[in-house]
Design a protein around this motif. Sequence first.
Motif, PDB file in Angstrom:
ATOM      1  N   ARG A 126       9.171  10.188  -2.203  1.00  0.00           N
ATOM      2  CA  ARG A 126       8.021   9.272  -2.212  1.00  0.00           C
ATOM      3  C   ARG A 126       8.130   8.165  -1.166  1.00  0.00           C
ATOM      4  O   ARG A 126       7.213   7.368  -1.022  1.00  0.00           O
ATOM      5  CB  ARG A 126       7.846   8.685  -3.613  1.00  0.00           C
ATOM      6  CG  ARG A 126       7.511   9.776  -4.629  1.00  0.00           C
ATOM      7  CD  ARG A 126       7.578   9.301  -6.030  1.00  0.00           C
ATOM      8  NE  ARG A 126       8.976   9.238  -6.453  1.00  0.00           N
ATOM      9  CZ  ARG A 126       9.360   9.178  -7.714  1.00  0.00           C
ATOM     10  NH1 ARG A 126       8.476   9.157  -8.683  1.00  0.00           N
ATOM     11  NH2 ARG A 126      10.639   9.131  -8.028  1.00  0.00           N
ATOM     12  N   LYS A 127       9.234   8.118  -0.433  1.00  0.00           N
ATOM     13  CA  LYS A 127       9.429   7.078   0.574  1.00  0.00           C
ATOM     14  C   LYS A 127       8.263   7.086   1.569  1.00  0.00           C
ATOM     15  O   LYS A 127       7.880   8.115   2.097  1.00  0.00           O
ATOM     16  CB  LYS A 127      10.747   7.273   1.324  1.00  0.00           C
ATOM     17  CG  LYS A 127      10.997   6.168   2.345  1.00  0.00           C
ATOM     18  CD  LYS A 127      12.424   6.156   2.797  1.00  0.00           C
ATOM     19  CE  LYS A 127      12.715   5.041   3.776  1.00  0.00           C
ATOM     20  NZ  LYS A 127      12.405   3.705   3.297  1.00  0.00           N
ATOM     21  N   ASP A 128       7.712   5.901   1.782  1.00  0.00           N
ATOM     22  CA  ASP A 128       6.604   5.655   2.710  1.00  0.00           C
ATOM     23  C   ASP A 128       5.301   6.351   2.330  1.00  0.00           C
ATOM     24  O   ASP A 128       4.368   6.381   3.129  1.00  0.00           O
ATOM     25  CB  ASP A 128       7.002   6.015   4.151  1.00  0.00           C
ATOM     26  CG  ASP A 128       8.143   5.150   4.656  1.00  0.00           C
ATOM     27  OD1 ASP A 128       8.192   3.954   4.283  1.00  0.00           O
ATOM     28  OD2 ASP A 128       9.000   5.661   5.402  1.00  0.00           O
ATOM     29  N   GLN A 129       5.195   6.886   1.110  1.00  0.00           N
ATOM     30  CA  GLN A 129       3.935   7.473   0.652  1.00  0.00           C
ATOM     31  C   GLN A 129       2.993   6.375   0.194  1.00  0.00           C
ATOM     32  O   GLN A 129       3.424   5.295  -0.228  1.00  0.00           O
ATOM     33  CB  GLN A 129       4.173   8.415  -0.529  1.00  0.00           C
ATOM     34  CG  GLN A 129       4.644   9.778  -0.158  1.00  0.00           C
ATOM     35  CD  GLN A 129       4.599  10.711  -1.380  1.00  0.00           C
ATOM     36  OE1 GLN A 129       4.026  10.387  -2.421  1.00  0.00           O
ATOM     37  NE2 GLN A 129       5.215  11.866  -1.241  1.00  0.00           N
TER      38      GLN A 129
ATOM     39  N   LYS B  46       0.829  -1.211   0.000  1.00  0.00           N
ATOM     40  CA  LYS B  46       0.000   0.000   0.000  1.00  0.00           C
ATOM     41  C   LYS B  46       0.865   1.265   0.000  1.00  0.00           C
ATOM     42  O   LYS B  46       0.407   2.326  -0.395  1.00  0.00           O
ATOM     43  CB  LYS B  46      -0.906   0.020   1.230  1.00  0.00           C
ATOM     44  CG  LYS B  46      -1.752  -1.226   1.396  1.00  0.00           C
ATOM     45  CD  LYS B  46      -3.151  -1.019   0.917  1.00  0.00           C
ATOM     46  CE  LYS B  46      -4.070  -2.145   1.259  1.00  0.00           C
ATOM     47  NZ  LYS B  46      -4.076  -3.245   0.363  1.00  0.00           N
ATOM     48  N   THR B  47       2.107   1.131   0.462  1.00  0.00           N
ATOM     49  CA  THR B  47       3.038   2.261   0.500  1.00  0.00           C
ATOM     50  C   THR B  47       4.365   1.849  -0.130  1.00  0.00           C
ATOM     51  O   THR B  47       4.639   0.661  -0.298  1.00  0.00           O
ATOM     52  CB  THR B  47       3.300   2.741   1.945  1.00  0.00           C
ATOM     53  OG1 THR B  47       3.873   1.673   2.692  1.00  0.00           O
ATOM     54  CG2 THR B  47       2.022   3.216   2.622  1.00  0.00           C
ATOM     55  N   CYS B  48       5.172   2.834  -0.443  1.00  0.00           N
ATOM     56  CA  CYS B  48       6.467   2.556  -1.070  1.00  0.00           C
ATOM     57  C   CYS B  48       7.575   2.665  -0.010  1.00  0.00           C
ATOM     58  O   CYS B  48       8.238   3.691   0.107  1.00  0.00           O
ATOM     59  CB  CYS B  48       6.716   3.539  -2.216  1.00  0.00           C
ATOM     60  SG  CYS B  48       8.189   3.126  -3.177  1.00  0.00           S
ATOM     61  N   GLU B  49       7.751   1.588   0.727  1.00  0.00           N
ATOM     62  CA  GLU B  49       8.784   1.569   1.770  1.00  0.00           C
ATOM     63  C   GLU B  49      10.190   1.614   1.171  1.00  0.00           C
ATOM     64  O   GLU B  49      11.126   2.090   1.795  1.00  0.00           O
ATOM     65  CB  GLU B  49       8.687   0.310   2.641  1.00  0.00           C
ATOM     66  CG  GLU B  49       7.365   0.088   3.324  1.00  0.00           C
ATOM     67  CD  GLU B  49       6.425  -0.795   2.502  1.00  0.00           C
ATOM     68  OE1 GLU B  49       6.891  -1.642   1.714  1.00  0.00           O
ATOM     69  OE2 GLU B  49       5.207  -0.603   2.650  1.00  0.00           O
TER      70      GLU B  49
ATOM     71  N   ASP C 276       8.942   2.123 -10.110  1.00  0.00           N
ATOM     72  CA  ASP C 276       8.201   0.911  -9.773  1.00  0.00           C
ATOM     73  C   ASP C 276       7.996   0.950  -8.261  1.00  0.00           C
ATOM     74  O   ASP C 276       8.931   0.696  -7.498  1.00  0.00           O
ATOM     75  CB  ASP C 276       8.991  -0.333 -10.183  1.00  0.00           C
ATOM     76  CG  ASP C 276       8.232  -1.620  -9.906  1.00  0.00           C
ATOM     77  OD1 ASP C 276       7.246  -1.597  -9.130  1.00  0.00           O
ATOM     78  OD2 ASP C 276       8.622  -2.662 -10.464  1.00  0.00           O
ATOM     79  N   PRO C 277       6.794   1.297  -7.798  1.00  0.00           N
ATOM     80  CA  PRO C 277       6.588   1.449  -6.354  1.00  0.00           C
ATOM     81  C   PRO C 277       6.657   0.142  -5.575  1.00  0.00           C
ATOM     82  O   PRO C 277       6.747   0.160  -4.355  1.00  0.00           O
ATOM     83  CB  PRO C 277       5.201   2.088  -6.251  1.00  0.00           C
ATOM     84  CG  PRO C 277       4.537   1.802  -7.536  1.00  0.00           C
ATOM     85  CD  PRO C 277       5.606   1.625  -8.561  1.00  0.00           C
ATOM     86  N   GLU C 278       6.652  -0.980  -6.272  1.00  0.00           N
ATOM     87  CA  GLU C 278       6.747  -2.254  -5.578  1.00  0.00           C
ATOM     88  C   GLU C 278       8.162  -2.541  -5.098  1.00  0.00           C
ATOM     89  O   GLU C 278       8.355  -3.249  -4.123  1.00  0.00           O
ATOM     90  CB  GLU C 278       6.236  -3.376  -6.470  1.00  0.00           C
ATOM     91  CG  GLU C 278       4.737  -3.274  -6.682  1.00  0.00           C
ATOM     92  CD  GLU C 278       4.176  -4.438  -7.457  1.00  0.00           C
ATOM     93  OE1 GLU C 278       4.895  -5.432  -7.684  1.00  0.00           O
ATOM     94  OE2 GLU C 278       3.003  -4.352  -7.836  1.00  0.00           O
ATOM     95  N   ASN C 279       9.167  -1.985  -5.815  1.00  0.00           N
ATOM     96  CA  ASN C 279      10.548  -2.230  -5.382  1.00  0.00           C
ATOM     97  C   ASN C 279      11.326  -0.935  -5.152  1.00  0.00           C
ATOM     98  O   ASN C 279      12.490  -0.977  -4.780  1.00  0.00           O
ATOM     99  CB  ASN C 279      11.286  -3.132  -6.385  1.00  0.00           C
ATOM    100  CG  ASN C 279      11.393  -2.512  -7.758  1.00  0.00           C
ATOM    101  OD1 ASN C 279      11.326  -1.307  -7.942  1.00  0.00           O
ATOM    102  ND2 ASN C 279      11.571  -3.364  -8.759  1.00  0.00           N
ATOM    103  N   GLY C 280      10.701   0.221  -5.403  1.00  0.00           N
ATOM    104  CA  GLY C 280      11.347   1.510  -5.151  1.00  0.00           C
ATOM    105  C   GLY C 280      12.388   1.905  -6.181  1.00  0.00           C
ATOM    106  O   GLY C 280      13.063   2.912  -6.022  1.00  0.00           O
TER     107      GLY C 280
END
Length: 149
Positions: free
Chosen positions: A78-81, A69-72, A110-114
Motif C-alpha cells: 500500500r506504500k504511496d497508494q 492523500k496517499t500513504c507515504e 492507519d494510513p495516516e502513519n502507516g
Amino acid sequence: MNTRILKTYVGVALLAAGSSFAQMTPVGTWRNIDDKTGEAKAEIQIIEKESVLSGRVVKSLRNDPNAKKTCEDCKDDRKDQDIIGMEIIRGVKLDSSSEFLWAGGGKILDPENGKEYSVKMVPKEGGQKLQVRGYIGPFYRTQVWLRAQ
C-alpha cells in the motif's frame, strides 16, 4: 380470532428480531470517528468474502485541504497508494469464542502513519455502532464507528 392475532404478533416480532440480528455484523458502510477529535474522518466499506472481512476507504469526510492523500509511511504493497480506495482492513474472521466478536487474526492499517495493528471489531447497539480496537501487545486504541445511512 385471538390465535390469528397472536400468530401475527409473533410473526412481526420474529421479523424484527431477524433484521436486528442481520445488522450484528461489521459488513456494511461505516463512518469512522476519530477517538481524539470526535469528528467523522472517512467512510469505510466492509465486505465479507469466504467468511473473511476486508474494508476499504470509500470516501473522505475531511474538509482539510492539507490532509494526507496517499500513504507515504506504509511499509507493504500500500506504500504511496491513494488512501481513497485503499484496503485498510484485512483478514478479519469471526472469533469462535463469541457470537459477535470479529478478530481472528485480522489487521487494520492507519494510513495516516502507516502503522498496522491487530484488530477486534464488535457490533454494538443492534449493529448501528461498531467498536473497532487496534492493538499491539497490551496497548490498544479504540474507536466507535457509526453505520452510514
